[in-house]
Design a protein around this motif. Sequence first.
Motif, PDB file in Angstrom:
ATOM      1  N   GLN A  41       4.903  22.423  53.901  1.00  0.00           N
ATOM      2  CA  GLN A  41       4.824  21.733  54.968  1.00  0.00           C
ATOM      3  C   GLN A  41       5.717  20.202  54.770  1.00  0.00           C
ATOM      4  OE1 GLN A  41       2.011  21.874  53.675  1.00  0.00           O
ATOM      5  NE2 GLN A  41       1.402  19.725  53.344  1.00  0.00           N
ATOM      6  N   MET A  42       5.764  19.955  53.575  1.00  0.00           N
ATOM      7  CA  MET A  42       6.358  18.757  53.175  1.00  0.00           C
ATOM      8  C   MET A  42       8.087  18.834  53.377  1.00  0.00           C
ATOM      9  SD  MET A  42       4.593  16.818  50.061  1.00  0.00           S
ATOM     10  CE  MET A  42       5.065  17.722  48.702  1.00  0.00           C
ATOM     11  N   GLN A  43       8.429  19.927  53.327  1.00  0.00           N
ATOM     12  CA  GLN A  43       9.913  20.136  53.447  1.00  0.00           C
ATOM     13  C   GLN A  43      10.451  19.959  54.711  1.00  0.00           C
ATOM     14  OE1 GLN A  43      11.362  24.446  53.096  1.00  0.00           O
ATOM     15  NE2 GLN A  43      12.266  23.350  51.391  1.00  0.00           N
ATOM     16  N   ILE A 142      14.791   8.519  53.170  1.00  0.00           N
ATOM     17  CA  ILE A 142      13.239   7.962  52.537  1.00  0.00           C
ATOM     18  C   ILE A 142      12.225   8.984  52.895  1.00  0.00           C
ATOM     19  CG2 ILE A 142      11.329   6.374  52.480  1.00  0.00           C
ATOM     20  CD1 ILE A 142      13.463   4.231  53.033  1.00  0.00           C
ATOM     21  N   ASP A 143      11.701   9.774  51.906  1.00  0.00           N
ATOM     22  CA  ASP A 143      10.793  10.874  52.285  1.00  0.00           C
ATOM     23  C   ASP A 143       9.679  11.129  51.165  1.00  0.00           C
ATOM     24  OD1 ASP A 143       9.702  12.909  53.604  1.00  0.00           O
ATOM     25  OD2 ASP A 143      11.112  14.431  52.875  1.00  0.00           O
ATOM     26  N   ALA A 144       9.353  10.023  50.722  1.00  0.00           N
ATOM     27  CA  ALA A 144       8.281  10.036  49.634  1.00  0.00           C
ATOM     28  C   ALA A 144       6.830   9.725  50.254  1.00  0.00           C
ATOM     29  CB  ALA A 144       8.792   9.349  48.355  1.00  0.00           C
ATOM     30  N   ASP A 145       6.133   8.974  49.163  1.00  0.00           N
ATOM     31  CA  ASP A 145       4.770   8.392  49.543  1.00  0.00           C
ATOM     32  C   ASP A 145       4.809   7.377  50.468  1.00  0.00           C
ATOM     33  OD1 ASP A 145       6.179   7.299  47.352  1.00  0.00           O
ATOM     34  OD2 ASP A 145       4.392   6.072  46.815  1.00  0.00           O
ATOM     35  N   LYS A 146       4.043   7.638  51.827  1.00  0.00           N
ATOM     36  CA  LYS A 146       4.216   6.739  52.880  1.00  0.00           C
ATOM     37  C   LYS A 146       3.643   5.473  52.519  1.00  0.00           C
ATOM     38  CE  LYS A 146       5.368  10.835  54.392  1.00  0.00           C
ATOM     39  NZ  LYS A 146       6.679  11.243  54.118  1.00  0.00           N
ATOM     40  N   GLU A 147       2.763   5.153  51.884  1.00  0.00           N
ATOM     41  CA  GLU A 147       2.101   3.705  51.588  1.00  0.00           C
ATOM     42  C   GLU A 147       3.413   3.043  50.888  1.00  0.00           C
ATOM     43  OE1 GLU A 147       0.656   6.584  50.662  1.00  0.00           O
ATOM     44  OE2 GLU A 147      -1.601   6.307  50.545  1.00  0.00           O
ATOM     45  N   ILE A 168      14.611   7.669  57.806  1.00  0.00           N
ATOM     46  CA  ILE A 168      13.236   7.849  57.256  1.00  0.00           C
ATOM     47  C   ILE A 168      12.556   8.879  58.015  1.00  0.00           C
ATOM     48  CG2 ILE A 168      11.104   6.100  57.084  1.00  0.00           C
ATOM     49  CD1 ILE A 168      13.158   3.865  57.889  1.00  0.00           C
ATOM     50  N   ASP A 169      11.873   9.610  57.177  1.00  0.00           N
ATOM     51  CA  ASP A 169      11.260  10.701  57.568  1.00  0.00           C
ATOM     52  C   ASP A 169       9.803  10.590  58.137  1.00  0.00           C
ATOM     53  OD1 ASP A 169      11.529  13.384  58.372  1.00  0.00           O
ATOM     54  OD2 ASP A 169      10.689  14.098  56.636  1.00  0.00           O
ATOM     55  N   ASN A 170       9.315  11.376  58.825  1.00  0.00           N
ATOM     56  CA  ASN A 170       7.822  11.419  59.301  1.00  0.00           C
ATOM     57  C   ASN A 170       7.206  10.389  59.995  1.00  0.00           C
ATOM     58  OD1 ASN A 170       7.957  12.655  56.430  1.00  0.00           O
ATOM     59  ND2 ASN A 170       7.070  14.135  57.932  1.00  0.00           N
ATOM     60  N   VAL A 171       8.081   9.600  60.850  1.00  0.00           N
ATOM     61  CA  VAL A 171       7.807   8.326  61.566  1.00  0.00           C
ATOM     62  C   VAL A 171       6.909   8.628  62.765  1.00  0.00           C
ATOM     63  CG1 VAL A 171       9.690   6.918  60.544  1.00  0.00           C
ATOM     64  CG2 VAL A 171      10.090   8.260  62.762  1.00  0.00           C
TER      65      VAL A 171
HETATM   66 CA    CA Z   1       8.967  14.730  55.117  1.00  0.00          CA
END
Ligand code: CA
Length: 244
Positions: A41-43, A142-147, A168-171
Amino acid sequence: MSNKTLPMTERLYDYLLSVSLREPEVLRRLREETSRDEHAQMQIAPEQGQFMALLAELLGARRALEIGVYTGYSALWVARALPADGRLIACDVNEVWTATARRYWEEAGVAHKIDLRLAPAAKTLDGLLGDGEAGTFDFIFIDADKEHYERYYEQSLRLLRPGGLIAIDNVLWDGRVAEPEADDAETEAIRSLNQKLLGDERITLSLVPVADGLTLALKRRAPSPSGGGRGLSADGADRRRRDL
Ligand code: CA
Ligand code: SAM
């Protein structure tokens, strides 16, 4: 008709893909192989990869940067959109996942365009800034560790050329950003960055509700010292008025 973004039902999503997705075979195979991994699901979604490739093409991108590679699917979409002498610097810390990435990049004939840096991304980005590469990138994902998103964003903004784009992903973070009771560190970090970007005059902003939410931040050209806005000097503006 609706003047709000439509809720995406399964049926509508299938239709959207059926009339627009042009996923090359090698990308489809990479997605299938990754789907067997417990972290699949990270993809990014395929339509998002296609959209990012379009953005890279639109920008005429030659130099790109990716923060968070996993098995290399998003990097492959972007690398394919770069010219033969283009470069994508790809940052990750995981040797196992990126071994899969390397295999598919070879197969797709784009390995020569991708420079994989296995180290904490903040360190790699500081290294690039230290090497005088500020202002040289056209496109950054940008799609790595959210912190660490805010740190990556600030570093990316320095690395980007004026007129370049950060995605920027997963916003939207699976909707959690809008749930008041969600107060884990990742949700808070994404919320805080979203809020910061809203008021950030250094960028032109759009949050695109594709997949898990993709923010686009276009780095504005520096305003002229005289505050002429739109890149026109007071002098230039005066001259234009006289020409009318
Ligand atoms: Ca992502
Ligand atoms: N963009 C990828 C794709 O679409 O297939 C997915 C990236 S996945 C969401 C996040 C990646 O960030 C993981 O591969 C993980 O190893 C990497 N990562 C986590 N912390 C990191 C760090 N501090 N520096 C660099 N990469 C990191």
